[in-house]
Design a protein around this motif. Sequence first.
Motif, short mmCIF file in Angstrom:
data_model
loop_
_atom_site.label_atom_id
_atom_site.label_comp_id
_atom_site.label_asym_id
_atom_site.label_seq_id
_atom_site.Cartn_x
_atom_site.Cartn_y
_atom_site.Cartn_z
N ASN A 155 -14.66 50.89 74.61
CA ASN A 155 -15.07 50.90 76.00
C ASN A 155 -16.43 50.21 76.12
OD1 ASN A 155 -17.09 53.24 75.47
ND2 ASN A 155 -15.11 54.12 74.87
N TYR A 198 -13.27 56.71 76.60
CA TYR A 198 -14.61 57.26 76.40
C TYR A 198 -14.61 58.78 76.55
CZ TYR A 198 -19.55 58.27 77.21
OH TYR A 198 -20.82 58.80 77.15
N ASP A 230 -3.89 47.02 80.58
CA ASP A 230 -5.24 46.68 80.14
C ASP A 230 -5.20 45.88 78.84
OD1 ASP A 230 -8.29 47.46 80.50
OD2 ASP A 230 -7.81 47.62 78.37
N PRO A 283 -15.49 48.16 85.35
CA PRO A 283 -14.88 49.30 84.65
C PRO A 283 -13.36 49.29 84.76
CG PRO A 283 -15.83 50.02 86.73
CD PRO A 283 -16.25 48.59 86.55
N ALA A 284 -12.72 49.89 83.76
CA ALA A 284 -11.26 50.03 83.74
C ALA A 284 -10.92 51.48 83.43
CB ALA A 284 -10.63 49.10 82.71
N ARG A 333 -10.20 52.40 79.71
CA ARG A 333 -11.37 52.44 78.83
C ARG A 333 -12.27 53.62 79.17
NH1 ARG A 333 -11.32 46.77 80.16
NH2 ARG A 333 -13.27 47.04 81.33
N ALA A 334 -12.37 53.99 80.44
CA ALA A 334 -13.13 55.18 80.82
C ALA A 334 -12.47 56.43 80.22
CB ALA A 334 -13.23 55.30 82.33
N SER A 348 -13.54 56.58 91.85
CA SER A 348 -12.56 55.73 91.17
C SER A 348 -12.35 54.40 91.89
CB SER A 348 -11.22 56.46 91.04
OG SER A 348 -10.58 56.61 92.29
N ASP A 366 -17.70 51.13 81.71
CA ASP A 366 -16.69 52.19 81.61
C ASP A 366 -17.35 53.54 81.37
OD1 ASP A 366 -14.62 50.17 81.67
OD2 ASP A 366 -15.11 49.79 79.57
N ARG A 367 -18.35 53.55 80.51
CA ARG A 367 -19.06 54.79 80.20
C ARG A 367 -19.80 55.31 81.42
NH1 ARG A 367 -19.41 51.85 75.28
NH2 ARG A 367 -21.44 50.91 75.73
N SER A 425 -13.31 51.07 90.30
CA SER A 425 -12.48 50.41 89.28
C SER A 425 -11.23 49.83 89.95
CB SER A 425 -12.07 51.42 88.20
OG SER A 425 -10.97 52.19 88.62
#
Length: 270
Positions: free
Chosen positions: A33, A26, A109, A18-19, A22-23, A210, A37-38, A213
């Motif tokens: 994403n 979403y 990113d 995950p990044a 991108r989270a 977090s 990420d979701r 990530s």
Amino acid sequence: MTTTRPAWAPEGVDIERPAAARAYDYVLGGTHNFEVDRELARRLTEATPDLAQHARANRAFLQRCTRYLLRRGVRQFLDLGSGIPASGNVHEVALAVEPDTRVMYVDIDPVAVAHSEQILADVPQSAIIHGDLRKADEILDNPETRSLLDLDQPVAVLLLAILHAMSDADDPYDIVNRLMDRLAPGSYLVVSHSTFERRPEEARKMEELSKQSPTALRMRSRSDITRFFDGLEVVDPGITWVSQWHLEEDGGVFAADQSDMLLCGVGRKP
């Protein structure tokens, strides 16, 4: 199960990890994403059910401060940690008011950079580069930055929801100081930053989640956030919640999305 790489995802991007950008995309309702990420965004939302509200409040603050600075003569913006483009980005707000405005976006990113390049291909006086905020001098010395922005004239540096992705070991205060030292008098610093002061238990859960990530959160106190403005003239009303800053820039409409986790401030370099 292995995630299928979508056509818009650049080669080399790890789509299994995950990044934050991108989270965040979403949470704001974006489509750039991956499932990892979701899943991170869903877990963060379990810890903070109104997470999307905070994200929208932060977005509205970005738009209000852009209009505020344009009215004070700023025509150059450097948006660091700009993320994946969403409706109402800096160039959209600025160019609608002042067509001569120049906007440089920077993000670490690759997905954010690639998508931004597509959107900005036909946008005058706006561009994006891949960059790491921890290497601020490299960003300012990048040929694309220097060709777009005149550092001898005032620049508004936007650091929205990015400094809380930097650990104390990164020394974000030194990074901000070095950035502002390089800029002309009359430049502005704009910051929004998560805090634990109102909701410490939720903040602690978000910090822990977090860590999954590459950009673990480091929430800070109001006094810690105020330190970023040392040596600058802080614009009224000082350090406040993103949903309360200069509501007149929205035509006096009371902000629909409230936030008691994101503090913000705007400071001018004398």
